[in-house]
Structure formats: structure tokens, C-alpha cells
Design an enzyme around this catalytic site. Structure first.
Site, PDB file in Angstrom:
ATOM      1  N   LYS A 139     -10.190   2.795  13.975  1.00 35.26           N
ATOM      2  CA  LYS A 139      -8.881   3.257  14.469  1.00 35.26           C
ATOM      3  C   LYS A 139      -8.955   3.497  15.979  1.00 35.26           C
ATOM      4  CE  LYS A 139      -6.584   3.126  10.660  1.00 35.26           C
ATOM      5  NZ  LYS A 139      -5.548   2.083  10.506  1.00 35.26           N
ATOM      6  N   TYR A 149     -14.828   3.952   9.660  1.00 37.48           N
ATOM      7  CA  TYR A 149     -13.368   3.853   9.466  1.00 37.48           C
ATOM      8  C   TYR A 149     -12.646   4.461  10.670  1.00 37.48           C
ATOM      9  CZ  TYR A 149      -8.750   5.495   8.397  1.00 37.48           C
ATOM     10  OH  TYR A 149      -7.423   5.778   8.500  1.00 37.48           O
ATOM     11  N   SER A 195      -4.722   7.320  12.972  1.00 33.82           N
ATOM     12  CA  SER A 195      -5.062   8.495  12.166  1.00 33.82           C
ATOM     13  C   SER A 195      -5.523   9.635  13.052  1.00 33.82           C
ATOM     14  CB  SER A 195      -6.184   8.107  11.186  1.00 33.82           C
ATOM     15  OG  SER A 195      -6.741   9.252  10.587  1.00 33.82           O
ATOM     16  N   GLY A 233       0.832  -1.214   0.000  1.00 36.46           N
ATOM     17  CA  GLY A 233       0.000   0.000   0.000  1.00 36.46           C
ATOM     18  C   GLY A 233       0.860   1.253   0.000  1.00 36.46           C
ATOM     19  N   ASP A 236       0.156  -8.938   2.402  1.00 34.40           N
ATOM     20  CA  ASP A 236      -0.890  -8.088   1.821  1.00 34.40           C
ATOM     21  C   ASP A 236      -1.862  -8.975   1.036  1.00 34.40           C
ATOM     22  OD1 ASP A 236      -0.719  -4.686   1.085  1.00 34.40           O
ATOM     23  OD2 ASP A 236      -2.299  -5.961   0.240  1.00 34.40           O
ATOM     24  N   LEU A 268      -7.802  14.576  -1.628  1.00 28.74           N
ATOM     25  CA  LEU A 268      -7.564  15.796  -2.396  1.00 28.74           C
ATOM     26  C   LEU A 268      -6.439  15.679  -3.409  1.00 28.74           C
ATOM     27  CD1 LEU A 268      -8.132  18.826  -2.890  1.00 28.74           C
ATOM     28  CD2 LEU A 268      -6.489  19.332  -1.053  1.00 28.74           C
TER      29      LEU A 268
HETATM   30  C1  WQD Z   1      -8.617  16.977   2.498  1.00 31.10           C
HETATM   31  C2  WQD Z   1      -9.336  18.289   2.239  1.00 31.10           C
HETATM   32  C3  WQD Z   1     -11.694  18.069   1.789  1.00 31.10           C
HETATM   33  C4  WQD Z   1     -11.257  15.996  -2.036  1.00 31.10           C
HETATM   34  C5  WQD Z   1      -9.022  11.558   5.132  1.00 31.10           C
HETATM   35  C6  WQD Z   1      -9.270  10.627   6.265  1.00 31.10           C
HETATM   36  C7  WQD Z   1      -7.991  10.456   7.053  1.00 31.10           C
HETATM   37  C8  WQD Z   1      -6.902  10.003   6.119  1.00 31.10           C
HETATM   38  C9  WQD Z   1      -6.716  11.024   5.011  1.00 31.10           C
HETATM   39  C10 WQD Z   1      -6.705   7.586   6.021  1.00 31.10           C
HETATM   40  C11 WQD Z   1     -10.708  18.360   2.904  1.00 31.10           C
HETATM   41  C12 WQD Z   1     -10.943  18.627   0.587  1.00 31.10           C
HETATM   42  C13 WQD Z   1     -10.949  16.627  -0.841  1.00 31.10           C
HETATM   43  C14 WQD Z   1     -11.907  16.717  -3.063  1.00 31.10           C
HETATM   44  C15 WQD Z   1     -11.914  18.669  -1.673  1.00 31.10           C
HETATM   45  N1  WQD Z   1      -7.219   8.741   5.564  1.00 31.10           N
HETATM   46  N2  WQD Z   1     -11.276  17.931  -0.670  1.00 31.10           N
HETATM   47  N3  WQD Z   1     -12.202  18.033  -2.841  1.00 31.10           N
HETATM   48  O1  WQD Z   1     -10.725  14.028   4.684  1.00 31.10           O
HETATM   49  O2  WQD Z   1      -8.719  15.314   5.608  1.00 31.10           O
HETATM   50  O3  WQD Z   1      -8.695  12.823   5.642  1.00 31.10           O
HETATM   51  O4  WQD Z   1      -7.976  11.101   4.323  1.00 31.10           O
HETATM   52  O5  WQD Z   1      -5.975   7.432   6.956  1.00 31.10           O
HETATM   53  O6  WQD Z   1      -8.203   9.490   8.048  1.00 31.10           O
HETATM   54  O7  WQD Z   1     -10.240  11.203   7.109  1.00 31.10           O
HETATM   55  O8  WQD Z   1      -8.477  14.018   3.490  1.00 31.10           O
HETATM   56  O9  WQD Z   1      -7.815  14.404   1.164  1.00 31.10           O
HETATM   57  O10 WQD Z   1     -10.176  13.583   1.634  1.00 31.10           O
HETATM   58  O11 WQD Z   1      -9.549  15.936   2.190  1.00 31.10           O
HETATM   59  O12 WQD Z   1     -12.210  19.859  -1.504  1.00 31.10           O
HETATM   60  O13 WQD Z   1     -12.219  16.193  -4.176  1.00 31.10           O
HETATM   61  O14 WQD Z   1      -9.576  18.408   0.844  1.00 31.10           O
HETATM   62  O15 WQD Z   1     -12.924  18.762   1.964  1.00 31.10           O
HETATM   63  O16 WQD Z   1     -10.906  19.684   3.359  1.00 31.10           O
HETATM   64  P1  WQD Z   1      -9.248  14.137   4.886  1.00 31.10           P
HETATM   65  P2  WQD Z   1      -9.014  14.426   2.043  1.00 31.10           P
END
Ligand code: WQD
Length: 342
Positions: A155, A151, A126, A11, A32, A203
């Protein structure tokens, strides 16, 4: 030579940790089930390190199948446990799958470690356990909030399992729990990186696939939050900085330098950035333009979170090497490399 089990080692974070462990002289055994990663990651690890890790394709929910690893390999010094389903949205739709997979695999690993008298265990957790912190930056003593998703709850429950095991009479296990904030970016060689299956929820992969043209447009989920530019704040941290902390934590356990049988560390950069700032950093570090629009908020998103990482810096001797520009630039380089490979 000391062997380390890395579950979920094909991963995203697991593969970077496997590279660092091999470069530090450990022999790595990756377990895995390849449900959310590809076996070709082993080639990337080998190209970077010159060494192909041992690999066992096993579902960790099958304890007797997992036992084979403990019978087959000698001199196993510990395990770093990444294997888990980790899509927040999917966990809301399929909670039982998440509780079963994430908890059964953890329980099987700990039971086997106890049976085979292997004491050192690092658990991948996390920042999601903190929910929306009341006070920022978040320390390891910040209160745990009600999980926003199954999820996140797996954790929290995972951490409780470790806590209760350390309280059990005769416990020999030594645990380190690492709470990641937002890991992004890829190895500087662009030979390993994040490879989400399907439409990415996170993101950075959404940005890189939009810039590549695989996705049409990024939607920024809300710009009406109470932050400096209205978009949510997160603590983005280079996956290689996350990885180096794992090796330091494992060596701390190996050297019996831990002061408690469960030590918890925040792995964040200590800086918060908004979504728009990330888009700007991506554009300035790559010269590419991100096509995005502002859309509605995403359910479950916290407004702002970022880490106080002093404990990992002082107790693990952790030093961060990468900047935000390194993170976004390496993410783009990896995306481009994946295109060449396909
Ligand atoms: C980041 C920011 C979204 C996508 C999650 C899990 C966390 C970890 C990481 C596993 C936020 C914004 C996102 C998009 C956007 N996962 N966004 N448009 O939610 O902080 O964390 O992933 O361990 O446990 O909770 O990460 O990258 O999804 O979002 O505007 O298409 O980007 O609103 O503010 P997040 P993310």
C-alpha cells in the site's frame, strides 16, 4: 452513460461501491479474477440496484488481457482500484505473491489508463501505512511508518507510485488515495457483505462466525495494552460510509474539483473503540452472546489508531450515516443471511 471500472468489484468494499455508483447513475464494469470472491456477488448487486454490472473475469497482472476491457467498452471515465491481496498474515508468509499481485496489477491499470487517456483513478489504501501513530487522531499529514507487513508495504509503495506519476512531465492522471481504517458491517439489505475465505483474520467476521457456531470461541489477542480496558483500539467504520466517500471522490475528479493531482483522505469514523467495546456493541445490538477468551497478543498489532476525518468531511462533503450499533447489527444480519443461502 458514464462507465467506471471497479477492479476487485466482487470483493467486500468494491461490491458496496459498485452498488452506490449504479445508484448514482454510473455504468459499472467490474474486473475481478474471483481469487478471493464469488461471482454470486453480482446477483446481490443486481437485487439491490436492479442493474447487473458488466463483469470481466481477468487477472489484472496480465496486461494484454486487461487491455481487452479498454478496447471493448467506450466512455470509460475512470477506475476505482480495489483489486489486491489483503491478508496481513499471509503477506508475511508469501511476500513475493503480495508484491507481484498488488503492484503488477496497479502498474498495469495505470499504464493502460495513461495509454487510453482516462485520467481519473481512485486507489484503495489503508491506515496501515501509519503503523503505530505517535499522535492520535491520525491526520493525512501524520508520518508514514515502516510497514509492519508486506501487505502494508504494497500500500505504501502503491501510494509512492501515484506520487511519482504525478511528478512525471506531462502527467494527466488525477489520483485520489483513500486510506481506510477498519471497514466492518454490511449493506442494510444483507444482500452483500464481507465473505472472507477460510478462517477469518479480522475481528468482526470472527465474532459473527463464533456466534453462529461455525467457530468455537473468539480469542481476544491480549488485554495488557496501555488502553482503557487493556485491549487495542481501532477506528471501525461502516462499509457503506466507506462506500459513499468513493462516489464523492470520483465525482470530485470527474468535475475537476480536485486541487492536486494526488489527494489523500482518511476514511475513518473518527472514534476509537477497544476490542471489548466492540464485543459489547455486538452483544447489545444483536442480543447474542459472544463466547471469547483472552489470549496472547498478535504479532504486528498496533496499540491504538483512529482517524481525524475532517479533510474528507470538508473537501469531499462526506457525511457519515451509520453508528457502531448499525455496524455490528448489519454484520450479524449478513452472517445470518449467508447461513440461509448455504
Ligand atoms: C482488529 C482488532 C486485533 C481478530 C487489518 C489490516 C488493515 C485492514 C483491516 C485491509 C485488533 C483484534 C482480531 C481476532 C482479536 N485490512 N482481534 N481477535 O488488524 O486492525 O487491520 O484489517 O485493508 O489493513 O491491518 O483488523 O480485524 O484483524 O483486528 O482480538 O480473532 O481485533 O488484535 O486489535 P486490523 P483486525
Amino acid at each position: 452513460m458514464s462507465k467506471v471500472i471497479v477492479t476487485g468489484g466482487t470483493g467486500y468494499i468494491g461490491s458496496h461501491v459498485a452498488v452506490d455508483l449504479i445508484n448514482k447513475g454510473f455504468e459499472v464494469i467490474i474486473i475481478d479474477d474471483l481469487s478471493n470472491s464469488e461471482i454470486s456477488v453480482l446477483d446481490g448487486i443486481e437485487k439491490i440496484t436492479g442493474t447487473k454490472p458488466f463483469f470481466e473475469k481477468i487477472d489484472l497482472c496480465d496486461k494484454e488481457a486487461t487491455r481487452i476491457v479498454f478496447e471493448k467498452y467506450s466512455d470509460i471515465q475512470g477506475a476505482i482500484h480495489f483489486a489486491a491481496s489483503k491478508a496481513v498474515g499471509e503477506s508475511v508468509e508469501q511476500p513475493i505473491k503480495y508484491y507481484k499481485n498488488n503492484l503488477q496489477s496497479l502498474l498495469n491499470m495505470i499504464e493502460l489508463m495513461i495509454e487510453y487517456k482516462i485520467d481519473n483513478f481512485i486507489f484503495s489504501s489503508s491506515c496501515t501505512v501509519y503503523g503505530q501513530p505517535d499522535i492520535l487522531p491520525v491526520t493525512e499529514e501524520s508520518p508514514i511508518k515502516i510497514a509492519e507487513s508486506p501487505y502494508g508495504n504494497t500500500k505504501q509503495i502503491g501510494e509512492e507510485i501515484l506520487t511519482d506519476q504525478t511528478k512525471a512531465p506531462g502527467n494527466q492522471m488525477k489520483f485520489v488515495c483513500l486510506r481506510y481504517f477498519n471497514p466492518i458491517g454490511a449493506h442494510p439489505t444483507a444482500l452483500i457483505g464481507e465473505k472472507p475465505s477460510g478462517i477469518p483474520a479480522n475481528l468482526i467476521p470472527y465474532i459473527t462466525k463464533t456466534v453462529k457456531g461455525e467457530l468455537e470461541q473468539l480469542t481476544v489477542f491480549g488485554d495488557d495494552y496501555d488502553t482503557r480496558d487493556g485491549t487495542p483500539i481501532r477506528d471501525y467504520i461502516h462499509v457503506c460510509d466507506i462506500s459513499s466517500a468513493h462516489v464523492l471522490a470520483f465525482e470530485r475528479l470527474l468535475n475537476n474539483a480536485n486541487t492536486e493531482n494526488l489527494e489523500i483522505y482518511n476514511l475513518g469514523s473518527g472514534e476509537g473503540h477497544t476490542v471489548l467495546e466492540i464485543i459489547n456493541a455486538f452483544e447489545s445490538s444483536t442480543g447474542e452472546k459472544v463466547n471469547y477468551k483472552i489470549g496472547p497478543r498478535r504479532a504486528g498489532d498496533v496499540i491504538a489508531t483512529y482517524a481525524n476525518n475532517d479533510k474528507a468531511k470538508t473537501q469531499l462533503g462526506w457525511k457519515l450515516k451509520y453508528t457502531l450499533q448499525d455496524m455490528t447489527r448489519s454484520a450479524w444480519a449478513w452472517e445470518q443471511k449467508m447461513s440461509q443461502a448455504n
